[in-house]
Design a protein around this motif. Sequence first.
Motif, PDB file in Angstrom:
ATOM      1  N   SER A 140      61.847  29.137  19.886  1.00 53.28           N
ATOM      2  CA  SER A 140      63.246  29.503  20.106  1.00 53.28           C
ATOM      3  C   SER A 140      63.588  30.865  19.511  1.00 53.28           C
ATOM      4  N   ASN A 141      62.767  31.336  18.555  1.00 53.43           N
ATOM      5  CA  ASN A 141      62.975  32.672  17.994  1.00 53.43           C
ATOM      6  C   ASN A 141      62.083  33.716  18.652  1.00 53.43           C
ATOM      7  N   GLY A 142      61.432  33.342  19.748  1.00 54.21           N
ATOM      8  CA  GLY A 142      60.614  34.291  20.507  1.00 54.21           C
ATOM      9  C   GLY A 142      59.168  34.368  20.084  1.00 54.21           C
ATOM     10  N   HIS A 143      58.726  33.508  19.145  1.00 52.01           N
ATOM     11  CA  HIS A 143      57.331  33.615  18.708  1.00 52.01           C
ATOM     12  C   HIS A 143      56.391  33.015  19.745  1.00 52.01           C
ATOM     13  N   ILE A 144      55.199  33.582  19.848  1.00 51.61           N
ATOM     14  CA  ILE A 144      54.102  32.996  20.620  1.00 51.61           C
ATOM     15  C   ILE A 144      52.928  32.847  19.668  1.00 51.61           C
ATOM     16  N   GLY A 145      52.164  31.750  19.830  1.00 52.94           N
ATOM     17  CA  GLY A 145      51.298  31.364  18.734  1.00 52.94           C
ATOM     18  C   GLY A 145      52.216  31.129  17.551  1.00 52.94           C
ATOM     19  N   VAL A 160      61.062  40.088  19.101  1.00 60.22           N
ATOM     20  CA  VAL A 160      60.781  39.059  20.118  1.00 60.22           C
ATOM     21  C   VAL A 160      59.286  39.170  20.422  1.00 60.22           C
ATOM     22  N   PRO A 161      58.438  38.529  19.632  1.00 59.73           N
ATOM     23  CA  PRO A 161      56.999  38.713  19.803  1.00 59.73           C
ATOM     24  C   PRO A 161      56.499  38.438  21.219  1.00 59.73           C
ATOM     25  N   GLY A 162      57.135  37.491  21.915  1.00 60.31           N
ATOM     26  CA  GLY A 162      56.715  37.197  23.279  1.00 60.31           C
ATOM     27  C   GLY A 162      56.875  38.359  24.234  1.00 60.31           C
ATOM     28  N   SER A 163      57.706  39.334  23.890  1.00 57.47           N
ATOM     29  CA  SER A 163      57.879  40.498  24.764  1.00 57.47           C
ATOM     30  C   SER A 163      56.596  41.305  24.881  1.00 57.47           C
ATOM     31  N   ASN A 174      53.031  33.851  15.790  1.00 59.59           N
ATOM     32  CA  ASN A 174      53.392  35.240  15.519  1.00 59.59           C
ATOM     33  C   ASN A 174      54.908  35.326  15.447  1.00 59.59           C
ATOM     34  N   GLU A 175      55.419  35.257  14.231  1.00 57.88           N
ATOM     35  CA  GLU A 175      56.858  35.261  14.013  1.00 57.88           C
ATOM     36  C   GLU A 175      57.437  36.658  14.244  1.00 57.88           C
ATOM     37  N   PRO A 176      58.762  36.767  14.398  1.00 57.01           N
ATOM     38  CA  PRO A 176      59.389  38.079  14.561  1.00 57.01           C
ATOM     39  C   PRO A 176      58.923  39.076  13.503  1.00 57.01           C
ATOM     40  N   THR A 177      58.739  40.296  13.944  1.00 60.59           N
ATOM     41  CA  THR A 177      58.199  41.470  13.235  1.00 60.59           C
ATOM     42  C   THR A 177      56.674  41.495  13.221  1.00 60.59           C
ATOM     43  N   SER A 178      56.006  40.568  13.927  1.00 64.06           N
ATOM     44  CA  SER A 178      54.545  40.644  14.039  1.00 64.06           C
ATOM     45  C   SER A 178      54.143  41.879  14.834  1.00 64.06           C
ATOM     46  N   SER A 179      53.062  42.508  14.406  1.00 61.91           N
ATOM     47  CA  SER A 179      52.552  43.691  15.092  1.00 61.91           C
ATOM     48  C   SER A 179      51.933  43.320  16.427  1.00 61.91           C
ATOM     49  N   PHE A 180      52.166  44.140  17.438  1.00 62.55           N
ATOM     50  CA  PHE A 180      51.545  43.921  18.737  1.00 62.55           C
ATOM     51  C   PHE A 180      50.037  44.116  18.678  1.00 62.55           C
ATOM     52  N   ALA A 181      49.553  44.773  17.644  1.00 60.92           N
ATOM     53  CA  ALA A 181      48.112  45.007  17.488  1.00 60.92           C
ATOM     54  C   ALA A 181      47.449  43.955  16.607  1.00 60.92           C
ATOM     55  N   SER A 182      48.206  42.967  16.126  1.00 59.10           N
ATOM     56  CA  SER A 182      47.684  42.017  15.142  1.00 59.10           C
ATOM     57  C   SER A 182      46.552  41.171  15.706  1.00 59.10           C
ATOM     58  N   ARG A 183      45.627  40.811  14.803  1.00 56.16           N
ATOM     59  CA  ARG A 183      44.507  39.945  15.142  1.00 56.16           C
ATOM     60  C   ARG A 183      44.707  38.589  14.459  1.00 56.16           C
ATOM     61  N   THR A 184      43.777  37.673  14.654  1.00 53.27           N
ATOM     62  CA  THR A 184      43.868  36.370  14.001  1.00 53.27           C
ATOM     63  C   THR A 184      44.030  36.563  12.499  1.00 53.27           C
ATOM     64  N   ARG A 185      45.009  35.866  11.899  1.00 52.42           N
ATOM     65  CA  ARG A 185      45.311  36.096  10.492  1.00 52.42           C
ATOM     66  C   ARG A 185      46.195  34.966   9.973  1.00 52.42           C
ATOM     67  N   ILE A 186      46.422  34.970   8.670  1.00 54.72           N
ATOM     68  CA  ILE A 186      47.334  34.015   8.058  1.00 54.72           C
ATOM     69  C   ILE A 186      48.761  34.520   8.208  1.00 54.72           C
ATOM     70  N   LYS A 187      49.687  33.600   8.497  1.00 57.70           N
ATOM     71  CA  LYS A 187      51.095  33.942   8.605  1.00 57.70           C
ATOM     72  C   LYS A 187      51.929  32.907   7.860  1.00 57.70           C
ATOM     73  N   THR A 188      53.072  33.353   7.357  1.00 58.31           N
ATOM     74  CA  THR A 188      54.051  32.454   6.764  1.00 58.31           C
ATOM     75  C   THR A 188      55.018  32.023   7.864  1.00 58.31           C
ATOM     76  N   LEU A 189      55.176  30.720   8.040  1.00 57.78           N
ATOM     77  CA  LEU A 189      56.050  30.222   9.092  1.00 57.78           C
ATOM     78  C   LEU A 189      57.511  30.442   8.725  1.00 57.78           C
ATOM     79  N   ALA A 190      58.284  30.889   9.698  1.00 58.90           N
ATOM     80  CA  ALA A 190      59.715  31.076   9.490  1.00 58.90           C
ATOM     81  C   ALA A 190      60.394  29.715   9.281  1.00 58.90           C
ATOM     82  N   PRO A 191      61.482  29.677   8.502  1.00 55.20           N
ATOM     83  CA  PRO A 191      62.191  28.403   8.306  1.00 55.20           C
ATOM     84  C   PRO A 191      62.569  27.723   9.612  1.00 55.20           C
TER      85      PRO A 191
END
Length: 261
Positions: free
Chosen positions: A135-140, A218-221, A142-159
């Motif tokens: 609902s916040n636009g994440h895919i995988g 909007v990471p899905g963009s 990859n929460e908002p502000t994720s880099s479009f160049a990012s590779r597999t990595r650890i992320k902190t899930l948004a509330p």
Amino acid sequence: MEIIIVHDADEVGRVAALKIASVVSRKPAAVLGLATGSSPTGIYASLAARVAAGELDFSQASGFALDEYVGIPLEHPESYASVIDRDVVRPLGMDPARVRVPDGRATDIEAAAVDYDQAIAAAGGIDIQILGIGSNGHIGFNEPTSSFASRTRIKTLAPKTREDNARFFDDPSQVPTHCLTQGLGTILDAHEVVLVAQGASKAHAVAGMVEGPLSSMVPGSALQLHQHATVVVDEAAAAELTLADYYRYTYANKPVWQRFE
């Protein structure tokens, strides 16, 4: 990006499954990118019905899960290793040895992430990646502000993401705070992508993904940059699309040679 608007959630699963079935029929040893969550359940149910009817065979296919929680026990029913096995591998008759999930239990998480991307590359890349959108636009994950160049990595899930996923757990406090996820760059490397979304709660995210500007908010963009991305949504999820009538028109008039039905 091709936008397909259908009547309801059941039709979303059926149409997206046809896209995946066309890939596997053409290439039985296809490499699939496997998403979890509620969005793709209709896809897997439709594919499983085809397998049961003898119309489709996944025994030679390989799979890479999109993500996994960090620190969750392997045997936990909501670990994505368990979910993929229960909802995808067994119903589709896939070989468990050919299906891999990020190692959220690794002692060296960074090394596990690098190893995962290398394994995808060694398999020849993902032929078709299945996605949902948050609902916040994440895919995988990859929460908002994720880099479009990012590779597999650890992320902190948004509330908000933890809140949305709490329905899968007995207690909201059990939802892990961290995950391993394919990055946006990893996802964009897939040869084809099919994303599904259902319901009014996804309408704003779908509109931002499809018609909004390219934005890390909007990471899905990022899928606007993909050469072969198909987005299948129901009427409720399409409610905020400005060009919805145009998408309906183009799909209704799609050349026969481009159809996967």
